[in-house]
Write an enzyme that holds these catalytic residues in place. Structure first.
Site, PDB file in Angstrom:
ATOM      1  N   GLU A 116       0.876  -1.204  -0.005  1.00  0.00           N
ATOM      2  CA  GLU A 116      -0.186  -0.111   0.089  1.00  0.00           C
ATOM      3  C   GLU A 116       0.959   1.422  -0.121  1.00  0.00           C
ATOM      4  OE1 GLU A 116      -3.707   0.172   2.273  1.00  0.00           O
ATOM      5  OE2 GLU A 116      -3.607  -1.952   2.883  1.00  0.00           O
ATOM      6  N   LYS A 125       3.385   3.561   7.473  1.00  0.00           N
ATOM      7  CA  LYS A 125       4.023   2.443   7.045  1.00  0.00           C
ATOM      8  C   LYS A 125       5.285   3.067   6.119  1.00  0.00           C
ATOM      9  CE  LYS A 125       3.750  -1.469   7.797  1.00  0.00           C
ATOM     10  NZ  LYS A 125       4.387  -2.217   9.043  1.00  0.00           N
TER      11      LYS A 125
END
Length: 339
Positions: free
Chosen positions: A127, A157
């Site tokens: 992602e 992230k």
């Protein structure tokens, strides 16, 4: 060899613990998990019976507790699964994602440096690359694809990945990163797409599908993911990113219909709901690098993996029914009070 697995009471982390205990007898595995909403100690019930396994309740953002654990255990390898990972939750409450996913990673790396861990591995996600257009099936994420995040979750992230690479470049920190596609399999928390659809279908409840269900994901059976990480931490090149993909692209609506067919339930249970904000359209990973360097390829085709997954949920109803009812949160108290 002693390995720290953070977030090991979650979905992928727990599967990795079981994989490592079976694949490498004699390795010592320590799990550090804060047991937030998606951490379930019941998941590790069988691991608790293994003398080579140890569970520690704790938060990766707690610098003193993490440092004390490293000082006591002298880890050789750290594999960081610990993360807030639900996109919808990140949209509603971004701050906790930034704290856990970025600052927690820094705390772990600082302790790893101080106590000279031989390999630190950061488990990331595809992602961070954003998404791909539906009308370009020839395009895939590679390790060279620019980071282009869509949600607070993916931004957190990506930030952690950049921090890991900065530590490698600045300090010579022995780190690797893997970015995986959507995982599925045993112990998947019931709020995620596949287990949610299985549970709702079994209860004859409506199956909520975002938009028209045309969003495409590259599905990776969790055991295949675990085998890839095992190869990376032992043989991967320090300072490198490895993409891990399943070559199993499916539209969400097709996944839902497959589950209904396997369970003998009608498609009339499907309900289309308002799409998620900033919903990525397509994820697809090119795993050429990990194949060429480490010989890894996914072994599980989606048609086989989804059948195994559905069977697991049918055979393990108490596990996910306890989560839906909230009773799993009491398990730690039952296990450790009066000890």
């Amino acid at each position: 060899m002693k390995i720290l697995v953070t977030g090991g009471a979650g979905f992928i982390g727990s599967n990795f613990i079981y994989y490592m205990l079976e694949k490498h007898p004699g390795y010592k595995v320590v799990c550090l998990d804060a047991l937030t909403y998606a951490g379930n100690l019941e998941t590790l019930e069988d691991a608790m019976k293994n003398p080579d396994f140890k569970f520690v309740k704790g938060d990766i953002t707690d610098r003193e507790a993490v440092r004390n654990l490293f000082k006591e255990e002298k880890f050789d390898i750290v594999v960081n699964f610990a993360a807030e990972s639900h996109v919808d939750r990140s949209i509603e409450e971004p701050e906790v994602f930034l704290k856990t996913n970025i600052l927690g990673t820094q705390v772990l790396m600082d302790a790893s440096r101080e106590y000279e861990v031989k390999r630190y591995h950061q488990v990331s996600t595809d992602e961070v690359y954003g998404d791909l257009p539906l009308d370009r099936p020839d395009l895939f994420f590679t390790e060279e694809t620019p980071i282009h995040t869509s949600s607070p979750y993916s931004a957190s992230k990506a930030s952690a990945d950049l921090l890991v690479m900065a530590y490698h470049r600045t300090y010579g920190f022995p780190a690797t990163i893997s970015r995986c596609s959507n995982n599925y399999g045993p112990y998947h928390f019931p709020e995620k797409l596949i287990p949610l659809m299985i549970a709702n279908a079994l209860a004859d409840k409506s199956l909520p599908v975002y938009g028209e269900g045309l969003n495409i994901r590259d599905w990776l059976y969790v055991k295949d993911h675990c085998s890839a990480i095992d190869l990376i931490i032992h043989n991967g090149r320090v300072g490198e990113v490895y993409n891990i993909g399943g070559h199993n692209e499916k539209a969400n609506i097709d996944v839902v219909k497959t589950i209904l067919k396997e369970l003998g339930k009608p498609e009339s249970l499907i309900t289309y709901v308002t799409d998620r904000k900033g919903h990525d359209m397509r994820y697809a990973i090119d795993p050429t690098k990990i194949h060429n360097e480490l010989g890894w390829l996914p072994e599980t085709k989606f048609d086989d993996g989804i059948k195994m997954t559905i069977k697991w949920y049918l055979d393990n109803k108490p596990w996910w029914e306890n989560i839906i009812s909230g009773e799993y949160k009491d398990y730690y108290k039952k296990m450790y009070d009066n000890r």
